[in-house]
Design an enzyme around this catalytic site. Structure first.
Site, PDB file in Angstrom:
ATOM      1  N   ASP A  13       0.829  -1.211   0.000  1.00  0.00           N
ATOM      2  CA  ASP A  13       0.000   0.000   0.000  1.00  0.00           C
ATOM      3  C   ASP A  13       0.862   1.260   0.000  1.00  0.00           C
ATOM      4  O   ASP A  13       1.962   1.259   0.557  1.00  0.00           O
ATOM      5  CB  ASP A  13      -0.916  -0.020   1.229  1.00  0.00           C
ATOM      6  N   GLY A  14       0.331   2.317  -0.621  1.00  0.00           N
ATOM      7  CA  GLY A  14       0.995   3.616  -0.563  1.00  0.00           C
ATOM      8  C   GLY A  14       1.540   4.125  -1.893  1.00  0.00           C
ATOM      9  O   GLY A  14       2.201   5.165  -1.927  1.00  0.00           O
ATOM     10  N   ASN A  15       1.232   3.435  -2.962  1.00  0.00           N
ATOM     11  CA  ASN A  15       1.715   3.878  -4.287  1.00  0.00           C
ATOM     12  C   ASN A  15       1.195   5.269  -4.646  1.00  0.00           C
ATOM     13  O   ASN A  15       1.945   6.110  -5.156  1.00  0.00           O
ATOM     14  CB  ASN A  15       1.241   2.919  -5.385  1.00  0.00           C
ATOM     15  N   GLY A  16      -0.093   5.482  -4.401  1.00  0.00           N
ATOM     16  CA  GLY A  16      -0.725   6.759  -4.776  1.00  0.00           C
ATOM     17  C   GLY A  16      -0.104   7.913  -4.013  1.00  0.00           C
ATOM     18  O   GLY A  16       0.217   8.961  -4.589  1.00  0.00           O
ATOM     19  N   TRP A  18       2.838   7.990  -2.621  1.00  0.00           N
ATOM     20  CA  TRP A  18       4.239   8.155  -3.058  1.00  0.00           C
ATOM     21  C   TRP A  18       4.280   9.101  -4.262  1.00  0.00           C
ATOM     22  O   TRP A  18       5.114   9.994  -4.331  1.00  0.00           O
ATOM     23  CB  TRP A  18       4.821   6.792  -3.427  1.00  0.00           C
ATOM     24  N   ARG A  26      -1.008   9.359  -9.990  1.00  0.00           N
ATOM     25  CA  ARG A  26      -1.014   8.122  -9.194  1.00  0.00           C
ATOM     26  C   ARG A  26      -0.442   6.944  -9.978  1.00  0.00           C
ATOM     27  O   ARG A  26       0.196   6.054  -9.412  1.00  0.00           O
ATOM     28  CB  ARG A  26      -2.442   7.800  -8.740  1.00  0.00           C
ATOM     29  N   HIS A  30       2.093   3.555  -9.116  1.00  0.00           N
ATOM     30  CA  HIS A  30       1.856   2.129  -9.359  1.00  0.00           C
ATOM     31  C   HIS A  30       3.013   1.522 -10.161  1.00  0.00           C
ATOM     32  O   HIS A  30       3.431   0.393  -9.924  1.00  0.00           O
ATOM     33  CB  HIS A  30       0.532   1.923 -10.097  1.00  0.00           C
ATOM     34  N   GLU A  60     -12.396  -4.695  -3.893  1.00  0.00           N
ATOM     35  CA  GLU A  60     -12.954  -3.345  -3.676  1.00  0.00           C
ATOM     36  C   GLU A  60     -12.280  -2.289  -4.544  1.00  0.00           C
ATOM     37  O   GLU A  60     -12.817  -1.186  -4.689  1.00  0.00           O
ATOM     38  CB  GLU A  60     -12.812  -2.962  -2.197  1.00  0.00           C
ATOM     39  N   TRP A  62     -12.113  -2.046  -7.597  1.00  0.00           N
ATOM     40  CA  TRP A  62     -12.907  -1.700  -8.787  1.00  0.00           C
ATOM     41  C   TRP A  62     -13.644  -0.382  -8.580  1.00  0.00           C
ATOM     42  O   TRP A  62     -14.039   0.272  -9.551  1.00  0.00           O
ATOM     43  CB  TRP A  62     -13.953  -2.786  -9.092  1.00  0.00           C
ATOM     44  N   LEU A 124      11.087 -20.167  -5.302  1.00  0.00           N
ATOM     45  CA  LEU A 124      10.185 -19.298  -4.535  1.00  0.00           C
ATOM     46  C   LEU A 124       8.804 -19.337  -5.180  1.00  0.00           C
ATOM     47  O   LEU A 124       8.682 -19.190  -6.398  1.00  0.00           O
ATOM     48  CB  LEU A 124      10.702 -17.849  -4.556  1.00  0.00           C
TER      49      LEU A 124
HETATM   50  C1  IPE Z   1      -5.316  -2.679  -0.110  1.00  0.00           C
HETATM   51  O1  IPE Z   1      -5.023  -1.328  -0.295  1.00  0.00           O
HETATM   52  C2  IPE Z   1      -5.325  -3.391  -1.413  1.00  0.00           C
HETATM   53  C3  IPE Z   1      -4.041  -3.488  -2.110  1.00  0.00           C
HETATM   54  C4  IPE Z   1      -2.890  -3.115  -1.655  1.00  0.00           C
HETATM   55  C5  IPE Z   1      -4.110  -4.110  -3.414  1.00  0.00           C
HETATM   56  P1  IPE Z   1      -6.171  -0.227  -0.390  1.00  0.00           P
HETATM   57  O2  IPE Z   1      -5.491   1.066  -0.569  1.00  0.00           O
HETATM   58  O3  IPE Z   1      -7.175  -0.608  -1.406  1.00  0.00           O
HETATM   59  O4  IPE Z   1      -6.847  -0.328   1.061  1.00  0.00           O
HETATM   60  P2  IPE Z   1      -7.812   0.696   1.809  1.00  0.00           P
HETATM   61  O5  IPE Z   1      -8.877   1.091   0.855  1.00  0.00           O
HETATM   62  O6  IPE Z   1      -6.987   1.873   2.219  1.00  0.00           O
HETATM   63  O7  IPE Z   1      -8.308  -0.062   2.994  1.00  0.00           O
HETATM   64  C1  IPE Z   2      -1.697   0.249  -3.342  1.00  0.00           C
HETATM   65  O1  IPE Z   2      -1.438   1.615  -3.366  1.00  0.00           O
HETATM   66  C2  IPE Z   2      -1.936  -0.305  -4.728  1.00  0.00           C
HETATM   67  C3  IPE Z   2      -3.336  -0.667  -4.998  1.00  0.00           C
HETATM   68  C4  IPE Z   2      -4.315  -0.655  -4.136  1.00  0.00           C
HETATM   69  C5  IPE Z   2      -3.639  -1.086  -6.360  1.00  0.00           C
HETATM   70  P1  IPE Z   2      -2.605   2.673  -3.331  1.00  0.00           P
HETATM   71  O2  IPE Z   2      -3.014   2.998  -4.711  1.00  0.00           O
HETATM   72  O3  IPE Z   2      -3.701   2.226  -2.441  1.00  0.00           O
HETATM   73  O4  IPE Z   2      -1.861   3.912  -2.703  1.00  0.00           O
HETATM   74  P2  IPE Z   2      -2.456   4.954  -1.645  1.00  0.00           P
HETATM   75  O5  IPE Z   2      -2.941   4.171  -0.470  1.00  0.00           O
HETATM   76  O6  IPE Z   2      -3.553   5.710  -2.328  1.00  0.00           O
HETATM   77  O7  IPE Z   2      -1.278   5.811  -1.309  1.00  0.00           O
HETATM   78 MG    MG Z   3      -4.094   2.473  -0.472  1.00  0.00          MG
END
Ligand code: IPE
Ligand code: IPE
Ligand code: MG
Length: 240
Positions: A13-16, A18, A26, A30, A60, A62, A124
């Site tokens: 989590d956290g790509n967006g 970053w 965003r 990714h 979710e 989607w 692996l």
């Molecule tokens: C969880 O991250 C799903 C993935 C990393 C693929 P989200 O960003 O979707 O989770 P929420 O919405 O913050 O709970």
């Molecule tokens: C996780 O990063 C990747 C996916 C859920 C596909 P996010 O896209 O949720 O990144 P944030 O949480 O918005 O930083």
């Molecule tokens: Mg996220």
């Protein structure tokens, strides 16, 4: 004290965030996330981890803006074609875990080819949870048992789950600062150790992975027993 985790599962989590921190779209986050995953897979293989399971797209997800969803699908299809030859050469056995209906023909074909191409590998196991939800998995497993007229026991249900080919995760890592499961491995994490990092997924490097593993090694996994029982068990001579 625990050994090296055999199975590590990661909520990447956290790509967006970053990307936003760098005033980038965003999608750039990714893309960087794929690089981080490549590095992590390599590091896990080098350290002797047996199974790595990553959350790439949730049931979710989607509900994100259509543009982001289609960008993620394109990136996934592209990463499949680009990464599979190296993964194959590195001894990685790929599995895709999740609902396959509803995915585009291109993505579905890429998944099948990738699994086929790496099926003979054993260094692996890499499970990529894509269009996956823990509730989906429990429901599809229960439906399978019902259709086969099988009893709903813990053993039967575990065997019908999408991750039946691997042991439960020892360590679950979530990057990005949130401390929640977000419908990841609900059934399989009954006794997993959790590790939350504030680092955003694209920043999560080898040193961060090593720290998570070190913290894991300090945990005492009791599985319902007392600490005293564990000490006695580890001191007892092993029976042949
Ligand atoms: C969880 O991250 C799903 C993935 C990393 C693929 P989200 O960003 O979707 O989770 P929420 O919405 O913050 O709970
Ligand atoms: C996780 O990063 C990747 C996916 C859920 C596909 P996010 O896209 O949720 O990144 P944030 O949480 O918005 O930083
Ligand atoms: Mg996220």
């Amino acid at each position: 004290m625990s050994q090296l985790p055999h199975h590590i599962a990661i909520v990447m989590d956290g790509n967006g965030r970053w990307a936003s921190k760098r005033f980038l779209p965003r999608a750039a986050g990714h893309k960087q996330g794929v690089d981080s995953l490549r590095r992590c897979v390599k590091a896990c293989a080098q350290r002797g981890v047996g199974v790595l399971t990553v959350f790439a797209f949730s049931s979710e997800n989607w509900s994100r803006p259509a543009e982001e969803v289609s960008g993620l699908m394109d990136l996934f299809a592209m990463a499949l074609t680009r990464e599979v030859p190296q993964l194959k050469a590195d001894g990685v056995q790929l599995h895709f875990v999740g609902e396959r209906t509803g995915l585009s023909a291109k993505v579905a074909a890429g998944i099948e080819q990738a699994e086929l191409a790496t099926a003979a590998n054993s260094r692996l196991i890499l499970n990529v949870c894509f269009n996956y939800g823990g509730r989906w998995d429990i429901l599809q497993a229960a439906a399978k048992l019902a259709a086969q007229g099988k009893p709903v026991t813990e053993l039967e249900l575990s065997g019908a789950m999408a991750l039946a080919h691997v042991a439960d995760p020892d360590l679950v890592i979530r990057t990005g600062g949130e401390q929640r499961i977000s419908n990841f491995l609900l059934w399989q994490t009954a006794y997993s150790e959790f590790y939350f990092s504030d680092q955003l997924w694209p920043e999560f490097d080898e040193a961060a992975l090593d720290l998570a593993i070190e913290v894991f090694k300090q945990r005492e996994r009791r599985f319902g027993k007392t600490s005293g029982q564990l000490v006695a068990l580890s001191a007892a001579p092993t029976v042949a």
